[in-house]
Each structure stands twice: as C-alpha cells, then as structure tokens.
Design a protein around this motif. Structure first.
Motif, mmCIF file in Angstrom:
data_model
loop_
_atom_site.group_PDB
_atom_site.id
_atom_site.type_symbol
_atom_site.label_atom_id
_atom_site.label_comp_id
_atom_site.label_asym_id
_atom_site.label_seq_id
_atom_site.Cartn_x
_atom_site.Cartn_y
_atom_site.Cartn_z
ATOM 1 N N GLN A 1 -10.689 2.504 7.071
ATOM 2 C CA GLN A 1 -9.519 3.113 7.679
ATOM 3 C C GLN A 1 -8.679 2.082 8.416
ATOM 4 N N VAL A 2 -7.381 2.381 8.518
ATOM 5 C CA VAL A 2 -6.423 1.528 9.234
ATOM 6 C C VAL A 2 -5.560 2.429 10.115
ATOM 7 N N PRO A 3 -4.939 1.879 11.157
ATOM 8 C CA PRO A 3 -4.062 2.695 11.993
ATOM 9 C C PRO A 3 -2.883 3.264 11.201
ATOM 10 N N GLU A 4 -2.516 4.485 11.525
ATOM 11 C CA GLU A 4 -1.441 5.169 10.812
ATOM 12 C C GLU A 4 -0.121 4.409 10.911
ATOM 13 N N THR A 5 0.068 3.660 11.988
ATOM 14 C CA THR A 5 1.337 2.935 12.169
ATOM 15 C C THR A 5 1.582 1.934 11.069
ATOM 16 N N TYR A 6 0.545 1.473 10.343
ATOM 17 C CA TYR A 6 0.726 0.485 9.285
ATOM 18 C C TYR A 6 1.386 1.077 8.046
ATOM 19 N N LEU A 7 1.422 2.411 7.975
ATOM 20 C CA LEU A 7 2.089 3.039 6.830
ATOM 21 C C LEU A 7 3.585 2.744 6.828
ATOM 22 N N VAL B 1 -6.030 6.380 9.300
ATOM 23 C CA VAL B 1 -5.883 6.936 7.955
ATOM 24 C C VAL B 1 -6.771 6.142 7.002
ATOM 25 N N THR B 2 -7.216 6.796 5.941
ATOM 26 C CA THR B 2 -8.147 6.167 4.999
ATOM 27 C C THR B 2 -7.394 5.258 4.040
ATOM 28 N N TYR B 3 -7.826 4.008 4.003
ATOM 29 C CA TYR B 3 -7.226 2.999 3.124
ATOM 30 C C TYR B 3 -8.007 2.863 1.814
ATOM 31 N N TRP C 1 0.847 -1.190 0.000
ATOM 32 C CA TRP C 1 0.000 0.000 0.000
ATOM 33 C C TRP C 1 0.880 1.237 0.000
ATOM 34 N N ASP C 2 0.561 2.189 -0.868
ATOM 35 C CA ASP C 2 1.346 3.408 -0.981
ATOM 36 C C ASP C 2 0.842 4.525 -0.085
ATOM 37 N N GLY C 3 -0.172 4.245 0.740
ATOM 38 C CA GLY C 3 -0.694 5.250 1.659
ATOM 39 C C GLY C 3 -1.801 6.109 1.096
ATOM 40 N N LYS C 4 -2.163 5.925 -0.189
ATOM 41 C CA LYS C 4 -3.227 6.708 -0.804
ATOM 42 C C LYS C 4 -4.543 5.928 -0.777
ATOM 43 N N GLY D 1 -5.057 2.175 22.160
ATOM 44 C CA GLY D 1 -3.666 2.339 21.752
ATOM 45 C C GLY D 1 -3.469 2.927 20.372
ATOM 46 N N ILE D 2 -4.541 3.225 19.642
ATOM 47 C CA ILE D 2 -4.428 3.787 18.294
ATOM 48 C C ILE D 2 -4.685 5.282 18.379
#
Length: 225
Positions: free
Chosen positions: A217-223, A111-113, A68-71, A106-107
């Motif tokens: 959405q997914v937690p930002e840490t996965y970026l 961010v939108t996946y 995933w490129d974060g977009k 803990g999150i």
C-alpha cells in the motif's frame, strides 16, 4: 733539362694517384666521388601524425517507469533459483515493527498498489516501488491449524539479494492474540517502509496456512502525484 723532366714526371705521378684515389676507386665501389666533396644525406620523411578519434559508446536509454493508474497490480511468483534462494528455507524473525509505529504520521488513508495472493511457500517477482514511502499489510492470513501455524515473509532488496530489508514472522502466539479480533489484527499486522524508490521481492514460507492475501500500500496522496 733533366731536372725539369723529373719534376714533370713527379707532378704527373701525383695527378695519376689523385685521379685513382678520388675518381676511379669510388666509381668502382659505388661510393660518391670525393673530388667534389661528399653530398649531404637526404632527410628522412616522417609521416604526419593523425589523431585517433576514440569510439563513442552509446549510452542506453533508461526504461521509463509507467505511471500508476491507481489499480492494484498482482505480483506473481517465480522460481526461487532466480535469486539463488534455497527452496523451503525458513529464517528467524529479525525485525518486528514495534507497537504504535505501524502508521506513518500525517497519512490519512492508504490505497493498495499491488497484491500477493497464495497459500504455499514461494518467491515473488520483483516489485518496483515508485514512491518514497509504502507499507505491507499482511493482516489477511487464515490458518488451517491453530496449534502450529507459521507465516514468514522476508522482504528482500532486489539489487542486493543478500540484504534482508525486513522479516515478518507470525506464529501460534501471534494468531492466538488476535483471534476473533479483526480490528486489532488490521491495525497491528502492517509494516511501514521509509525507503521507497526501490525494487524488492518477497520470500514467503508457510505452514498450516489456508491462504494469505498481502497488500502493498501507498498513501492516497500519491494518486494525484
């Protein structure tokens, strides 16, 4: 002298009988002569056993999941017949997330996946979630009629179309409770899923809805994973 001749005749007769029995008769019938004894039967030759090598079935190479490129990725709608879902079918709200459990502990930031934008009822394509936890934000839904609005979203298991992972339903009372309260709507109209690494699709039913903009959405840490 007569007795001696008789004896000779007897011996000759016996020899003639033996010759007839042991040589002439077998030769006429094609049987082996019994004079020198029956020959040993020829051994039967059995072909050597050759093992059969089983055919090797090629194992298909799994298709790698692109990083995933974060977009945000737009999710398109498909023909409901792909999943054998009757068009326009509405179901009751079977699972409503209890208050206070919408945010995973803990999150700090989501961010939108992927995004799902529309107005009418429809069935989306398959969405693959390559993370262990995710959530569905359905806070951006606008109505065209405050009396009989309905928004129903069914999260389905793509590997088992008969399994409802979760069903979210918003009706008149839900829209009235958050009217003119965008912060409350943003906080409450989300649903967290703790079963990632899976494929899903959404079945959406609407009535008197102007538009909806859903966000997976997914937690930002996965970026940084």
């Amino acid at each position: 002298m007569t007795k001696k001749q008789d004896f000779i005749y007897v011996v000759l007769g016996i020899v003639v009988v033996l010759v007839l029995a042991l040589i002439i008769k077998p030769a006429a019938t094609g049987e082996p002569s019994g004079l020198w004894g029956a020959g040993e039967p020829e051994p039967t030759i059995t072909p050597a056993w050759t093992p059969t090598i089983p055919s090797v079935t090629a194992v298909p190479t799994p298709t790698p999941v692109p990083t995933w490129d974060g977009k945000p990725r737009p999710v398109k709608f498909v023909d409901p017949g792909v999943y054998q879902v009757p068009a326009g079918e509405s179901r009751l709200n079977m699972t409503v997330p209890p208050p206070g459990t919408v945010n995973a502990p803990g999150i700090t930031r989501w961010v939108t996946y992927a995004t799902i934008d529309g107005q009418w009822s429809g069935t989306t394509g398959i969405v693959r979630i390559p993370f262990p936890i995710w959530r569905l934000d359905y806070s951006d839904v606008t109505t065209s009629n405050d009396e009989i609005p309905l928004f129903n979203c069914q999260v389905m298991d793509a590997e088992d179309p008969n399994r409802f992972v979760r069903v979210v339903t918003l009706n008149f009372a839900d829209f009235l409770a958050v009217k003119d309260k965008p912060d409350l709507r943003k906080q409450q109209w989300v649903s967290t899923f703790y079963e990632g690494y899976h494929d899903y699709y959404l079945v959406i039913n609407t009535r008197c809805i102007d538009s909806y903009n859903l966000a997976i959405q997914v937690p930002e840490t996965y970026l940084d994973a």
